[in-house]
Design an enzyme around this catalytic site. Sequence first.
Site, mmCIF file in Angstrom:
data_model
loop_
_atom_site.group_PDB
_atom_site.id
_atom_site.type_symbol
_atom_site.label_atom_id
_atom_site.label_comp_id
_atom_site.label_asym_id
_atom_site.label_seq_id
_atom_site.Cartn_x
_atom_site.Cartn_y
_atom_site.Cartn_z
ATOM 1 N N HIS A 148 20.291 8.713 51.490
ATOM 2 C CA HIS A 148 21.443 8.262 50.692
ATOM 3 C C HIS A 148 21.522 9.097 49.398
ATOM 4 O O HIS A 148 22.038 8.612 48.396
ATOM 5 C CB HIS A 148 21.302 6.767 50.393
ATOM 6 C CG HIS A 148 22.563 6.105 49.927
ATOM 7 N ND1 HIS A 148 23.781 6.302 50.530
ATOM 8 C CD2 HIS A 148 22.795 5.222 48.917
ATOM 9 C CE1 HIS A 148 24.691 5.582 49.912
ATOM 10 N NE2 HIS A 148 24.140 4.924 48.922
ATOM 11 N N HIS B 49 23.240 -3.958 50.615
ATOM 12 C CA HIS B 49 22.365 -3.277 49.651
ATOM 13 C C HIS B 49 21.123 -4.142 49.445
ATOM 14 O O HIS B 49 21.263 -5.313 49.053
ATOM 15 C CB HIS B 49 23.120 -3.055 48.331
ATOM 16 C CG HIS B 49 24.357 -2.213 48.499
ATOM 17 N ND1 HIS B 49 25.549 -2.746 48.942
ATOM 18 C CD2 HIS B 49 24.558 -0.887 48.322
ATOM 19 C CE1 HIS B 49 26.442 -1.763 49.017
ATOM 20 N NE2 HIS B 49 25.881 -0.626 48.652
ATOM 21 N N TYR C 217 29.191 6.109 48.336
ATOM 22 C CA TYR C 217 30.599 5.678 48.278
ATOM 23 C C TYR C 217 31.349 5.972 49.584
ATOM 24 O O TYR C 217 32.563 5.820 49.650
ATOM 25 C CB TYR C 217 31.338 6.339 47.105
ATOM 26 C CG TYR C 217 30.539 6.348 45.828
ATOM 27 C CD1 TYR C 217 30.327 5.174 45.105
ATOM 28 C CD2 TYR C 217 29.948 7.523 45.373
ATOM 29 C CE1 TYR C 217 29.551 5.169 43.954
ATOM 30 C CE2 TYR C 217 29.169 7.526 44.212
ATOM 31 C CZ TYR C 217 28.984 6.352 43.520
ATOM 32 O OH TYR C 217 28.204 6.349 42.398
ATOM 33 N N HIS D 131 22.142 9.254 44.089
ATOM 34 C CA HIS D 131 23.389 8.529 44.336
ATOM 35 C C HIS D 131 24.602 9.285 43.782
ATOM 36 O O HIS D 131 25.457 8.723 43.085
ATOM 37 C CB HIS D 131 23.354 7.111 43.754
ATOM 38 C CG HIS D 131 24.220 6.159 44.533
ATOM 39 N ND1 HIS D 131 25.557 5.998 44.273
ATOM 40 C CD2 HIS D 131 23.964 5.352 45.585
ATOM 41 C CE1 HIS D 131 26.066 5.120 45.126
ATOM 42 N NE2 HIS D 131 25.114 4.712 45.936
ATOM 43 N N ASP E 205 21.688 0.068 51.737
ATOM 44 C CA ASP E 205 21.730 1.264 50.892
ATOM 45 C C ASP E 205 21.097 1.004 49.524
ATOM 46 O O ASP E 205 20.943 -0.149 49.101
ATOM 47 C CB ASP E 205 23.189 1.681 50.640
ATOM 48 C CG ASP E 205 23.856 2.232 51.891
ATOM 49 O OD1 ASP E 205 23.236 2.196 52.967
ATOM 50 O OD2 ASP E 205 25.009 2.681 51.769
ATOM 51 N N ASP E 206 20.794 2.105 48.841
ATOM 52 C CA ASP E 206 20.450 2.140 47.406
ATOM 53 C C ASP E 206 19.012 1.727 47.076
ATOM 54 O O ASP E 206 18.619 1.773 45.923
ATOM 55 C CB ASP E 206 21.401 1.278 46.555
ATOM 56 C CG ASP E 206 22.832 1.792 46.587
ATOM 57 O OD1 ASP E 206 23.095 2.771 47.311
ATOM 58 O OD2 ASP E 206 23.687 1.210 45.901
HETATM 59 NI NI NI Z 1 25.092 3.534 47.594
#
Ligand code: NI
Length: 243
Positions: A102, A193, A143, A106, A51-52
Amino acid sequence: MGKRIRQAKLYILATALLLLIEQPVLWDLYRPAATANAPLPTGPFVALTFDDGPKAETTSRLLDGLSQRGVRCTFFVLGVQLEGNEDLLRRMANEGHQIGLHTAHHKALAGLGPADFSAEVDELRFALTALLGPEDYMLRPPYGMISRAVEDRAAAPIVLWSVDPEDWSDHDAARIAAHIIDNAKDGDIILLHDIYDASVDAALEAVDALMAKGYTFVTVEELFALRGVEPENGKVYRKLPPA
Ligand code: NI
């Protein structure tokens, strides 16, 4: 044995091998990674998800390591990370990785109204479609926060996770890798991540250790296909264990 009979037997053997290779539906899933000599993977299967990102240095290094190992995984990307990383995203797609949503910034989706939700999810979907073409982009809400409204508005399967080494908490590659290696089971979805060096190191270490134990790494999409599960929009998935 006469030469012609030997040739005929060889021909039959070669044809049978070709049929075997072309026959299984699953084989199609392994085109980029597999060679004609590789056995069909039988599991256990796990899906690494990141993610991210993408983030230029760390994601590139991860892609290099995955490519060396013939491993594909899933990236849930952020809209704010797209600019300047277009080539990296094309590389991900070209190398057979799955790309998912995603959100744009965020943001926690639970509690957003329809317009704000759309700005976070639909606009990222449009941006990825413009860059990579139309795909069934799955959604990982930031989250892992979900609600009835998030499920109703997702217009995509919602993919959470079943193994979380909390890689953001200490950036300790050895601990993160050990958590993955000790906890991964057939059908698990692992959360990492790709914006941290330690997470890249841990991912590659865990891949090596679990592959040595017979695990095969697949994308989330492939995990659905392997389990014969049709992903449904708005439904929440945390893992896909064997039936
Ligand atoms: Ni995230």
